[in-house]
Design a protein around this motif. Sequence first.
Motif, short mmCIF file in Angstrom:
data_model
loop_
_atom_site.label_atom_id
_atom_site.label_comp_id
_atom_site.label_asym_id
_atom_site.label_seq_id
_atom_site.Cartn_x
_atom_site.Cartn_y
_atom_site.Cartn_z
N UNK A 39 0.84 -1.20 0.00
CA UNK A 39 0.00 0.00 0.00
C UNK A 39 0.86 1.25 0.00
N UNK A 40 1.91 1.27 0.82
CA UNK A 40 2.80 2.42 0.89
C UNK A 40 3.50 2.64 -0.45
N UNK A 41 3.94 1.54 -1.08
CA UNK A 41 4.59 1.64 -2.38
C UNK A 41 3.63 2.20 -3.42
N UNK A 42 2.37 1.73 -3.41
CA UNK A 42 1.37 2.25 -4.35
C UNK A 42 1.15 3.74 -4.12
N UNK A 43 0.98 4.14 -2.85
CA UNK A 43 0.76 5.55 -2.54
C UNK A 43 1.89 6.42 -3.06
N UNK A 44 3.12 5.95 -2.89
CA UNK A 44 4.28 6.70 -3.35
C UNK A 44 4.30 6.81 -4.87
N UNK A 45 4.04 5.70 -5.55
CA UNK A 45 4.02 5.72 -7.02
C UNK A 45 2.88 6.59 -7.54
N UNK A 46 1.72 6.55 -6.88
CA UNK A 46 0.58 7.36 -7.30
C UNK A 46 0.89 8.84 -7.14
N UNK A 47 1.49 9.22 -6.00
CA UNK A 47 1.84 10.62 -5.77
C UNK A 47 2.83 11.10 -6.82
N UNK A 49 3.13 9.97 -9.86
CA UNK A 49 2.39 10.09 -11.12
C UNK A 49 1.59 11.39 -11.17
N UNK A 50 0.97 11.74 -10.06
CA UNK A 50 0.19 12.98 -10.00
C UNK A 50 1.12 14.17 -10.20
N UNK A 51 2.28 14.17 -9.54
CA UNK A 51 3.24 15.26 -9.69
C UNK A 51 3.69 15.41 -11.14
N UNK A 52 3.99 14.29 -11.80
CA UNK A 52 4.43 14.34 -13.19
C UNK A 52 3.32 14.85 -14.10
N UNK A 53 2.09 14.42 -13.82
CA UNK A 53 0.95 14.88 -14.62
C UNK A 53 0.75 16.37 -14.46
N UNK A 54 0.84 16.86 -13.20
CA UNK A 54 0.69 18.28 -12.96
C UNK A 54 1.78 19.09 -13.65
N UNK A 55 3.01 18.59 -13.63
CA UNK A 55 4.09 19.29 -14.32
C UNK A 55 3.85 19.32 -15.82
N UNK A 56 3.36 18.20 -16.36
CA UNK A 56 3.14 18.11 -17.80
C UNK A 56 2.05 19.07 -18.26
N UNK A 57 0.94 19.13 -17.48
CA UNK A 57 -0.18 19.98 -17.88
C UNK A 57 -0.11 21.37 -17.27
N UNK A 58 0.87 21.62 -16.40
CA UNK A 58 0.99 22.93 -15.77
C UNK A 58 -0.10 23.12 -14.73
#
Length: 60
Positions: A39-47, A49-58
């Motif tokens: 669960x901790x590993x998933x949470x870290x990978x999800x966070x 992914x969200x950061x990368x998506x936010x950077x990509x879309x601004x």
Amino acid sequence: MGSTVLSLRIDGELLDRLRQHAAKRGMSVQDYVVRTLIRDDFDERFATSVEKTEKFYGAA
């Protein structure tokens, strides 16, 4: 995927708490610890992914 053995040395009080948490869920301590790590590993990978998506879309 194979499995590997991981041996840990932990404090007796921590082990007692882990046993209690695992028992509440009807799980063994080993299963409880593995699920917690997954669960901790998933949470870290999800966070990440969200950061990368936010950077990509601004992010707004």
